[in-house]
Design a protein around this motif. Structure first.
Motif, PDB file in Angstrom:
ATOM      1  N   MET A  66      26.098  29.205  33.278  1.00  0.00           N
ATOM      2  CA  MET A  66      27.522  29.513  33.171  1.00  0.00           C
ATOM      3  C   MET A  66      27.767  31.028  33.276  1.00  0.00           C
ATOM      4  N   ILE A  67      26.902  31.827  32.626  1.00  0.00           N
ATOM      5  CA  ILE A  67      27.061  33.291  32.680  1.00  0.00           C
ATOM      6  C   ILE A  67      26.909  33.788  34.108  1.00  0.00           C
ATOM      7  N   ASN A  68      25.909  33.218  34.819  1.00  0.00           N
ATOM      8  CA  ASN A  68      25.722  33.619  36.215  1.00  0.00           C
ATOM      9  C   ASN A  68      26.928  33.238  37.056  1.00  0.00           C
ATOM     10  N   PHE A  69      27.509  32.074  36.762  1.00  0.00           N
ATOM     11  CA  PHE A  69      28.695  31.620  37.489  1.00  0.00           C
ATOM     12  C   PHE A  69      29.859  32.588  37.275  1.00  0.00           C
ATOM     13  N   ILE A  70      30.079  32.999  36.028  1.00  0.00           N
ATOM     14  CA  ILE A  70      31.159  33.940  35.730  1.00  0.00           C
ATOM     15  C   ILE A  70      30.909  35.282  36.411  1.00  0.00           C
ATOM     16  N   ASN A  71      29.652  35.722  36.417  1.00  0.00           N
ATOM     17  CA  ASN A  71      29.322  36.978  37.100  1.00  0.00           C
ATOM     18  C   ASN A  71      29.642  36.903  38.591  1.00  0.00           C
ATOM     19  N   GLN A  72      29.356  35.750  39.189  1.00  0.00           N
ATOM     20  CA  GLN A  72      29.644  35.584  40.610  1.00  0.00           C
ATOM     21  C   GLN A  72      31.156  35.563  40.870  1.00  0.00           C
ATOM     22  N   ILE A  73      31.908  34.966  39.953  1.00  0.00           N
ATOM     23  CA  ILE A  73      33.371  34.973  40.072  1.00  0.00           C
ATOM     24  C   ILE A  73      33.886  36.408  40.040  1.00  0.00           C
ATOM     25  N   ILE A  74      33.360  37.195  39.120  1.00  0.00           N
ATOM     26  CA  ILE A  74      33.792  38.594  38.989  1.00  0.00           C
ATOM     27  C   ILE A  74      33.434  39.380  40.240  1.00  0.00           C
ATOM     28  N   ASN A  75      32.223  39.178  40.755  1.00  0.00           N
ATOM     29  CA  ASN A  75      31.829  39.853  41.995  1.00  0.00           C
ATOM     30  C   ASN A  75      32.738  39.442  43.152  1.00  0.00           C
ATOM     31  N   GLY A  76      33.076  38.159  43.179  1.00  0.00           N
ATOM     32  CA  GLY A  76      33.961  37.669  44.234  1.00  0.00           C
ATOM     33  C   GLY A  76      35.354  38.267  44.137  1.00  0.00           C
ATOM     34  N   LEU A  77      35.856  38.433  42.912  1.00  0.00           N
ATOM     35  CA  LEU A  77      37.170  39.045  42.737  1.00  0.00           C
ATOM     36  C   LEU A  77      37.161  40.497  43.204  1.00  0.00           C
ATOM     37  N   SER A  78      36.044  41.189  42.988  1.00  0.00           N
ATOM     38  CA  SER A  78      35.928  42.575  43.449  1.00  0.00           C
ATOM     39  C   SER A  78      35.984  42.654  44.971  1.00  0.00           C
ATOM     40  N   THR A  79      35.173  41.810  45.635  1.00  0.00           N
ATOM     41  CA  THR A  79      35.193  41.779  47.103  1.00  0.00           C
ATOM     42  C   THR A  79      36.540  41.297  47.615  1.00  0.00           C
ATOM     43  N   GLY A  80      37.083  40.283  46.947  1.00  0.00           N
ATOM     44  CA  GLY A  80      38.372  39.739  47.357  1.00  0.00           C
ATOM     45  C   GLY A  80      39.501  40.747  47.224  1.00  0.00           C
ATOM     46  N   SER A  81      39.412  41.642  46.241  1.00  0.00           N
ATOM     47  CA  SER A  81      40.433  42.680  46.091  1.00  0.00           C
ATOM     48  C   SER A  81      40.458  43.594  47.305  1.00  0.00           C
ATOM     49  N   MET A  82      39.279  43.901  47.823  1.00  0.00           N
ATOM     50  CA  MET A  82      39.198  44.722  49.021  1.00  0.00           C
ATOM     51  C   MET A  82      39.812  43.989  50.217  1.00  0.00           C
ATOM     52  N   TYR A  83      39.502  42.700  50.355  1.00  0.00           N
ATOM     53  CA  TYR A  83      40.110  41.901  51.414  1.00  0.00           C
ATOM     54  C   TYR A  83      41.638  41.866  51.256  1.00  0.00           C
ATOM     55  N   ALA A  84      42.091  41.775  50.005  1.00  0.00           N
ATOM     56  CA  ALA A  84      43.527  41.677  49.747  1.00  0.00           C
ATOM     57  C   ALA A  84      44.260  42.930  50.194  1.00  0.00           C
ATOM     58  N   LEU A  85      43.696  44.110  49.911  1.00  0.00           N
ATOM     59  CA  LEU A  85      44.342  45.352  50.323  1.00  0.00           C
ATOM     60  C   LEU A  85      44.503  45.418  51.836  1.00  0.00           C
ATOM     61  N   VAL A  86      43.472  44.976  52.549  1.00  0.00           N
ATOM     62  CA  VAL A  86      43.541  44.974  54.013  1.00  0.00           C
ATOM     63  C   VAL A  86      44.509  43.902  54.502  1.00  0.00           C
ATOM     64  N   ALA A  87      44.469  42.725  53.861  1.00  0.00           N
ATOM     65  CA  ALA A  87      45.342  41.618  54.270  1.00  0.00           C
ATOM     66  C   ALA A  87      46.811  41.963  54.084  1.00  0.00           C
ATOM     67  N   GLY A 145      43.146  36.859  49.660  1.00  0.00           N
ATOM     68  CA  GLY A 145      41.997  37.755  49.598  1.00  0.00           C
ATOM     69  C   GLY A 145      41.082  37.438  48.434  1.00  0.00           C
ATOM     70  N   LEU A 146      41.662  37.205  47.253  1.00  0.00           N
ATOM     71  CA  LEU A 146      40.859  36.888  46.071  1.00  0.00           C
ATOM     72  C   LEU A 146      40.126  35.560  46.246  1.00  0.00           C
ATOM     73  N   MET A 147      40.824  34.566  46.793  1.00  0.00           N
ATOM     74  CA  MET A 147      40.188  33.260  47.032  1.00  0.00           C
ATOM     75  C   MET A 147      39.012  33.397  47.983  1.00  0.00           C
ATOM     76  N   LEU A 148      39.212  34.180  49.013  1.00  0.00           N
ATOM     77  CA  LEU A 148      38.169  34.368  50.018  1.00  0.00           C
ATOM     78  C   LEU A 148      36.945  35.048  49.418  1.00  0.00           C
ATOM     79  N   GLY A 149      37.190  36.087  48.624  1.00  0.00           N
ATOM     80  CA  GLY A 149      36.085  36.811  48.003  1.00  0.00           C
ATOM     81  C   GLY A 149      35.287  35.937  47.059  1.00  0.00           C
TER      82      GLY A 149
END
Length: 290
Positions: free
Chosen positions: A1-22, A243-247
């Motif tokens: 579960m902790i690893n899953f949450i970490n991956q969600i957080i990493n995805g939100l970080s990448t997705g934020s970058m996609y969102a700014l461009v989108a 963007g967040l969903m994609l990340g």
């Protein structure tokens, strides 16, 4: 579960970058009714502008310089390449946008070469540990910057005179012009804002991956475009959510399936959403009288 949450957080970080461009994609489409496929390369230019400026000034002035220079590049692109085609067919605009994209790539390739350049690490290193969940400082900063930029942009669009002019042009350019709104200025302002946000995304990309090349805008631009379409192109909140969903989807795919399938999953999600809701998650179906 902790690893899953970490991956969600990493995805939100990448997705934020996609969102700014989108957001840049969706703004230009919403106002000018065109897809600026050169937007990814505008972001690449923003990263290089910041890199150049950091050789002379501190990080904050360098970022501000990058935002201004990238906004100016976006306006110049609109004036030179797109304005003469206003009112023309979508095919001409599409071909021009692809041509501008290749032009920017090759100009920066000639100036800086194909070798990757190291981007200065201007964000604090380290992580925040909360019950086994590790959150990097750059992740927190990326999420905060994206949230602030989106909130400021929504306030600008909904509450200011220039923002109302942008919404009017988006609804009906002809009627807006009859009401005294300068359509050319409004479209240029849209390109400036979208390109300025792209500069911030370029800096975040450089800090996140430490290396930049003239080709970084290619895949980043494609994924951000997918995010804009996923959320409903023309909708700023939709671009953010897309963007967040994609990340998150990309991060979970890399962690639990394989990095080789991350792009396939991204495109698969887009196809599934468009099959159910062709206008995107936040898009509106527009009826035309024939």
């Amino acid at each position: 579960m902790i690893n899953f949450i970490n991956q969600i957080i990493n995805g939100l970080s990448t997705g934020s970058m996609y969102a700014l461009v989108a957001i840049g994609y969706t703004m230009v489409y919403g106002i000018a009714k065109m897809i600026n496929f050169a937007h990814g390369d505008i972001i690449m230019a923003g990263a290089y502008f910041a890199l150049i400026a950091m050789g002379f000034v501190g990080p904050i002035p360098a970022i501000l310089f990058s935002i201004v220079a990238t906004a100016a590049l976006g306006v110049l692109t609109e004036k030179v390449a797109y304005k003469p085609l206003r009112g023309k067919g979508s095919l001409e605009v599409l071909i021009t946008a692809i041509g501008v994209s290749y032009l920017l790539e090759n100009v920066f390739l000639l100036i800086f070469g194909s070798a990757a350049r190291t981007f200065p690490q201007i964000m604090p290193k380290g992580t925040i540990n909360l019950g086994g969940i590790s959150i990097k400082y750059i992740t927190v900063i990326t999420l905060v910057v994206t949230a602030v930029c989106t909130a400021v942009l929504l306030f600008f669009i909904n509450k200011t005179k220039l923002g109302k002019a942008m919404r009017a042009v988006s609804e009906d350019q002809g009627a807006a012009q009859l009401m005294g709104i300068n359509v050319n200025t409004t479209v240029s302002l849209t390109f400036a804002i979208g390109s300025g946000l792209g500069a911030i995304a370029g800096v975040i990309y450089g800090c996140a991956y430490s290396l930049i090349t003239p080709y970084i805008g290619l895949m980043l631009g494609i994924k951000a475009f997918i995010a804009a379409v996923l959320g409903g192109i023309g909708s700023v909140p939709g671009a953010m959510v897309g963007g967040l969903m994609l990340g998150v989807a990309e991060s979970l795919t890399i962690a639990y399936i394989s990095s080789d399938f991350s792009d396939a999953v991204v495109f698969g999600i887009l196809i599934l959403v468009l099959l159910v809701k062709p206008a995107g998650l936040f898009g509106k179906n527009v009826r035309e009288k024939v």
